[in-house]
Design a protein around this motif. Structure first.
Motif, PDB file in Angstrom:
ATOM      1  N   SER A 165       0.907  -1.134  -0.071  1.00 58.19           N
ATOM      2  CA  SER A 165      -0.061   0.127  -0.071  1.00 58.19           C
ATOM      3  C   SER A 165       0.788   1.328   0.055  1.00 58.19           C
ATOM      4  O   SER A 165       0.458   2.339  -0.340  1.00 58.19           O
ATOM      5  N   GLU A 180     -10.179   3.332   1.688  1.00 55.02           N
ATOM      6  CA  GLU A 180     -10.911   2.291   1.275  1.00 55.02           C
ATOM      7  C   GLU A 180     -10.776   1.821  -0.251  1.00 55.02           C
ATOM      8  O   GLU A 180     -10.701   0.595  -0.593  1.00 55.02           O
ATOM      9  N   TYR A 215      -7.294  -0.062  -0.334  1.00 50.75           N
ATOM     10  CA  TYR A 215      -7.098  -1.497   0.457  1.00 50.75           C
ATOM     11  C   TYR A 215      -8.119  -2.490  -0.396  1.00 50.75           C
ATOM     12  O   TYR A 215      -7.899  -3.655  -0.264  1.00 50.75           O
ATOM     13  N   THR A 216      -9.130  -1.942  -0.933  1.00 48.04           N
ATOM     14  CA  THR A 216     -10.154  -2.795  -1.599  1.00 48.04           C
ATOM     15  C   THR A 216      -9.841  -3.181  -2.839  1.00 48.04           C
ATOM     16  O   THR A 216     -10.429  -4.233  -3.507  1.00 48.04           O
ATOM     17  N   GLU A 217      -9.236  -2.409  -3.518  1.00 44.61           N
ATOM     18  CA  GLU A 217      -9.207  -2.218  -5.035  1.00 44.61           C
ATOM     19  C   GLU A 217      -7.517  -2.405  -5.457  1.00 44.61           C
ATOM     20  O   GLU A 217      -7.261  -2.923  -6.805  1.00 44.61           O
ATOM     21  N   ASP A 256     -10.431  -0.172  11.195  1.00 44.56           N
ATOM     22  CA  ASP A 256     -11.411  -0.286  10.155  1.00 44.56           C
ATOM     23  C   ASP A 256     -10.351  -0.570   8.728  1.00 44.56           C
ATOM     24  O   ASP A 256     -10.858  -1.383   7.990  1.00 44.56           O
ATOM     25  N   TRP A 257      -9.240   0.024   8.639  1.00 43.51           N
ATOM     26  CA  TRP A 257      -8.418  -0.023   7.500  1.00 43.51           C
ATOM     27  C   TRP A 257      -7.703  -1.379   7.552  1.00 43.51           C
ATOM     28  O   TRP A 257      -7.517  -2.233   6.484  1.00 43.51           O
ATOM     29  N   LEU A 274      -9.871  -4.251   6.698  1.00 42.56           N
ATOM     30  CA  LEU A 274     -10.053  -4.362   5.115  1.00 42.56           C
ATOM     31  C   LEU A 274      -8.895  -5.177   4.473  1.00 42.56           C
ATOM     32  O   LEU A 274      -9.487  -6.261   3.723  1.00 42.56           O
ATOM     33  N   VAL A 275      -7.983  -5.208   5.048  1.00 43.90           N
ATOM     34  CA  VAL A 275      -6.800  -6.173   4.509  1.00 43.90           C
ATOM     35  C   VAL A 275      -6.876  -7.502   4.909  1.00 43.90           C
ATOM     36  O   VAL A 275      -6.761  -8.475   4.520  1.00 43.90           O
ATOM     37  N   ASP A 304      -9.578  -9.059   5.977  1.00 39.01           N
ATOM     38  CA  ASP A 304     -10.682  -9.987   5.367  1.00 39.01           C
ATOM     39  C   ASP A 304     -10.326 -10.308   3.882  1.00 39.01           C
ATOM     40  O   ASP A 304     -10.599 -11.194   3.351  1.00 39.01           O
ATOM     41  N   ARG A 305      -9.778  -9.348   3.062  1.00 36.81           N
ATOM     42  CA  ARG A 305      -9.689  -9.390   1.751  1.00 36.81           C
ATOM     43  C   ARG A 305      -8.800 -10.599   1.594  1.00 36.81           C
ATOM     44  O   ARG A 305      -8.825 -11.521   0.623  1.00 36.81           O
TER      45      ARG A 305
END
Length: 219
Positions: free
Chosen positions: A17, A78, A81-83, A114-115, A118-119, A121-122
């Protein structure tokens, strides 16, 4: 001596990141917040994003409020970390093997939970502890408190822990806490000085091999 636990920074270590953050901070976020001066990205890399605004307000003429800064950072995070991000090559299998061996592992990040979630979970990652700068009511990196706190969460003194960091602030924090620090050149910013770390590596394979050596386990 062999070590008992590992404390991983997230941004620039577990995921690439920092490549995206450096670009966004240099091209968008810093010019937006400080339009009249050029702020070197390395001044803020590794710091908690709320503390970055405090730092900028202390040293520069800041054109945006802290609330505006936080909201824009959240939106940027967001998307990143998600894309965008990829996991450190080889890490998922390595983590699963070491957890099977019972080696305690923690994420130690300046990013908010929260950030981090995201990682995790992904990429379906599990750690024994997840520590954010939000968890400590004292200054984050480069101060030592976050690594001291993370070691305690795993039940160890910092000197029994390996810390993996990719920023000057992160390395300084880990070293000040008393951990054995591995500095990882992720490639996001070649000017980053990691020389305070006890070990410096520049590839995922060397990083994981160095951790294994310090743990005293077979790769």
């Amino acid at each position: 001596m062999s070590h008992d636990a590992v404390l991983f920074d997230m941004d620039g270590v577990l995921v690439d990141s920092e490549d995206y953050w450096v670009e966004r901070e240099r091209e968008e976020l810093l010019p937006w917040a400080v339009p009249d001066e050029e702020v070197p990205v390395r001044e803020i890399t590794g710091m908690n994003y709320r503390e970055i605004h405090d730092y900028l307000a202390e040293h520069y003429d800041v054109a945006v409020t802290k609330e505006e800064w936080v909201d824009r950072f959240d939106d940027t995070a967001e998307a990143i970390y998600t894309e965008k991000v990829d996991l450190l090559p080889g890490f998922a299998d390595w983590l699963a093997q070491r957890r099977t061996q019972g080696i305690p592992m923690a994420v130690v990040s300046s990013s908010p939970h929260d950030w981090i979630d995201l990682v995790l979970d992904r990429f379906d990652l599990e750690f024994d502890a997840v520590v954010s700068a939000e968890d400590i009511d004292v200054p984050g990196k480069p101060e030592p408190h976050i690594f001291e706190h993370a070691a305690g969460e795993l039940g160890f003194e910092p000197k029994a822990c390996i810390a993996v960091e990719d920023s000057e602030h992160g390395v300084d924090s880990a070293v000040a806490a008393g951990t054995t620090c591995i500095g990882y050149h992720s490639g996001a910013d070649e000017s980053v000085d990691l020389s305070n770390a006890e070990f410096v590596v520049d590839s995922p394979a060397d990083l994981l091999a160095t951790v294994d050596d310090l743990l005293g386990v077979e790769g």
